[in-house]
Design a protein around this motif. Sequence first.
Motif, mmCIF file in Angstrom:
data_model
loop_
_atom_site.group_PDB
_atom_site.id
_atom_site.type_symbol
_atom_site.label_atom_id
_atom_site.label_comp_id
_atom_site.label_asym_id
_atom_site.label_seq_id
_atom_site.Cartn_x
_atom_site.Cartn_y
_atom_site.Cartn_z
ATOM 1 N N ASN A 115 0.822 -1.212 0.000
ATOM 2 C CA ASN A 115 0.000 0.000 0.000
ATOM 3 C C ASN A 115 0.849 1.253 0.000
ATOM 4 N N LEU A 116 1.979 1.196 0.693
ATOM 5 C CA LEU A 116 2.878 2.350 0.736
ATOM 6 C C LEU A 116 3.410 2.683 -0.649
ATOM 7 N N ALA A 117 3.618 1.657 -1.469
ATOM 8 C CA ALA A 117 4.164 1.867 -2.810
ATOM 9 C C ALA A 117 3.194 2.614 -3.725
ATOM 10 N N CYS A 118 1.881 2.504 -3.459
ATOM 11 C CA CYS A 118 0.905 3.191 -4.323
ATOM 12 C C CYS A 118 0.295 4.414 -3.637
ATOM 13 N N LEU A 119 0.890 4.822 -2.523
ATOM 14 C CA LEU A 119 0.354 5.934 -1.739
ATOM 15 C C LEU A 119 0.322 7.242 -2.534
ATOM 16 N N GLU A 120 1.332 7.466 -3.363
ATOM 17 C CA GLU A 120 1.463 8.741 -4.087
ATOM 18 C C GLU A 120 0.318 8.998 -5.061
ATOM 19 N N HIS A 121 -0.372 7.932 -5.480
ATOM 20 C CA HIS A 121 -1.427 8.092 -6.482
ATOM 21 C C HIS A 121 -2.813 8.252 -5.863
ATOM 22 N N THR A 122 -2.902 8.174 -4.540
ATOM 23 C CA THR A 122 -4.203 8.240 -3.863
ATOM 24 C C THR A 122 -4.482 9.644 -3.346
ATOM 25 N N THR A 123 -5.690 9.852 -2.848
ATOM 26 C CA THR A 123 -6.083 11.144 -2.285
ATOM 27 C C THR A 123 -5.691 11.196 -0.808
ATOM 28 N N LYS A 204 -19.407 6.058 -5.841
ATOM 29 C CA LYS A 204 -18.447 7.138 -5.608
ATOM 30 C C LYS A 204 -17.957 7.194 -4.163
ATOM 31 N N THR A 205 -18.293 6.196 -3.391
ATOM 32 C CA THR A 205 -17.891 6.142 -1.983
ATOM 33 C C THR A 205 -16.369 6.214 -1.847
ATOM 34 N N GLN A 206 -15.894 7.109 -0.967
ATOM 35 C CA GLN A 206 -14.457 7.211 -0.704
ATOM 36 C C GLN A 206 -14.043 6.077 0.239
ATOM 37 N N VAL A 207 -12.965 5.401 -0.096
ATOM 38 C CA VAL A 207 -12.479 4.281 0.712
ATOM 39 C C VAL A 207 -11.325 4.760 1.576
ATOM 40 N N PHE A 208 -11.518 4.724 2.883
ATOM 41 C CA PHE A 208 -10.473 5.098 3.834
ATOM 42 C C PHE A 208 -9.860 3.805 4.376
ATOM 43 N N SER A 216 -5.493 -5.736 -2.039
ATOM 44 C CA SER A 216 -6.302 -5.912 -3.248
ATOM 45 C C SER A 216 -7.417 -4.881 -3.354
ATOM 46 N N ILE A 217 -7.711 -4.177 -2.259
ATOM 47 C CA ILE A 217 -8.727 -3.134 -2.302
ATOM 48 C C ILE A 217 -8.340 -2.047 -3.305
ATOM 49 N N THR A 218 -7.043 -1.874 -3.543
ATOM 50 C CA THR A 218 -6.578 -0.851 -4.484
ATOM 51 C C THR A 218 -6.927 -1.202 -5.922
ATOM 52 N N ARG A 219 -7.266 -2.465 -6.177
ATOM 53 C CA ARG A 219 -7.635 -2.873 -7.540
ATOM 54 C C ARG A 219 -9.133 -2.735 -7.801
ATOM 55 N N TYR A 220 -9.907 -2.556 -6.743
ATOM 56 C CA TYR A 220 -11.356 -2.464 -6.888
ATOM 57 C C TYR A 220 -11.827 -1.044 -7.189
ATOM 58 N N PHE A 221 -11.013 -0.051 -6.817
ATOM 59 C CA PHE A 221 -11.439 1.343 -6.926
ATOM 60 C C PHE A 221 -10.369 2.177 -7.632
ATOM 61 N N LYS A 222 -10.773 3.341 -8.120
ATOM 62 C CA LYS A 222 -9.832 4.262 -8.730
ATOM 63 C C LYS A 222 -8.882 4.797 -7.660
ATOM 64 N N GLU A 224 -7.775 7.730 -6.936
ATOM 65 C CA GLU A 224 -8.240 8.943 -6.259
ATOM 66 C C GLU A 224 -9.416 8.670 -5.326
ATOM 67 N N GLN A 225 -9.996 7.469 -5.417
ATOM 68 C CA GLN A 225 -11.126 7.098 -4.564
ATOM 69 C C GLN A 225 -10.643 6.494 -3.239
ATOM 70 N N ILE A 226 -9.339 6.355 -3.086
ATOM 71 C CA ILE A 226 -8.768 5.713 -1.903
ATOM 72 C C ILE A 226 -7.957 6.730 -1.108
ATOM 73 N N SER A 227 -8.115 6.719 0.198
ATOM 74 C CA SER A 227 -7.325 7.555 1.111
ATOM 75 C C SER A 227 -6.790 6.657 2.224
ATOM 76 N N PHE A 228 -5.487 6.706 2.414
ATOM 77 C CA PHE A 228 -4.866 5.850 3.420
ATOM 78 C C PHE A 228 -4.641 6.585 4.738
#
Length: 457
Positions: A115-123, A204-208, A216-222, A224-228
Amino acid sequence: MLGAEAEPELADFIQQNHAEYQGIPNFSFLTKEEMLDLGPLLSGKNTKLASGFELPEPGTFRRIVRIDFSAASALNDGLYNQIYNNGVNAIMTYWANRVTLVKFGRKYCTNFFKNLACLEHTTPIQKFFASVDKTILVFGAGESVARGISLIKSSANGQKDFFIICADTALQPLIASGIEPDGVFIEEAQNVISKCFIGVQNYKTQVFAGLSAIHSITRYFKPEQISFFTTEFVQARFIERFKQAGILPPGNDPFGSVGITAFYYAMLFRKNDQVQIKTFGLDFAYSAGRTHTKGTMADNARFMSSNRVKNDANYTAAFCEPAFKKNDTMYTTPILARYEQIMCGLPRLSQNDIASYKKDCRVKPDNDTGVYTGELPRFACNDILQEEAASLEKLKSLLTGQTKLPADQMEKQITELVQDREYLFLHFPDGQKFAYTQSFLNRIRVEIDYYLKILKR
């Protein structure tokens, strides 16, 4: 051995004559503040008392023995019982967490790095801090969810009158009722939780999500729809190093319940102290045969597995002490009762707290209103992860004999590298601390290749 004295005059006398006991090894007197804070003190690393005495690392102790040196202890028996219970609970919690880490620690760390590796692309989750001016509804998966749904449907503008966030297990009941939450929180590290997100990929639900939550949650949503956010599932140097490097999102203690986590961030999301937060489904109790509200994953699973000789009720859930009675008898468990204590003990964050929280997160609002309207600063996560991979390569070279050093230097370098990377051993049954033994090093050698594959991906 720790000494406690509740009588103010005697406590002052002890403090004034502290030189008498300072030379005694493994012994110290607690101040009044330290007595009341014994649980956190025993749970922390490198803890120093006011006397200068340093407490051993967590995991050193397995139980506490109380010794009363005179009958006068009965004069403050309640306080001494509280001190004792705080210490016992801290030690029990530590070892309960150790069992969890042995079973799931590797999964937590795997998700953490992926998850840390894809952090830069999320909101960034900071974008939501102090941004909500509507009443916030927080949904857990308890049976009172139905009351929250009724409140939404009876409102003049429906769900538009509220900012709705929920725990992952409460998502399906809300969707089935025609309610699309503004946000859903997930901390579960295992694939079993994926069933909660079936059919919601187009919402359009934001995933926190916690950094240790299922990747694998990162593959289900865009993206920008994910916030860690960072749930500090263990006190470890590697997490502290990444925090100091500025690449981790805002963090919270491991509450154990994702519903409590959702409530905690709801306090950070509200624009001011006047914004109300209402909770539903955070019951920490249930009626006989039902552990979750209708429509949840657990409830549906019981229906699907029922037959003529096995109905859908979970009768084992009724073999607990009743929690309270209000029309119907409700039951609870020690774990749920503990969650209720944590929930009630959460500090109610004010605007000053939130402002301080933003400062600690190294982010600043775009204007004087304190609202985040633009992009937030980004950090080079991948560069730091590649540095981590290089350190693992160095450690691998030392353990395989490719790097030749004198025995004392070899032990020093290996110890320094491993102790800063607890993810290599925290899931070992004996992994509460590093041991420079052949058996321990052999197991670490295997783990290095596993994490190198993740970091180089």
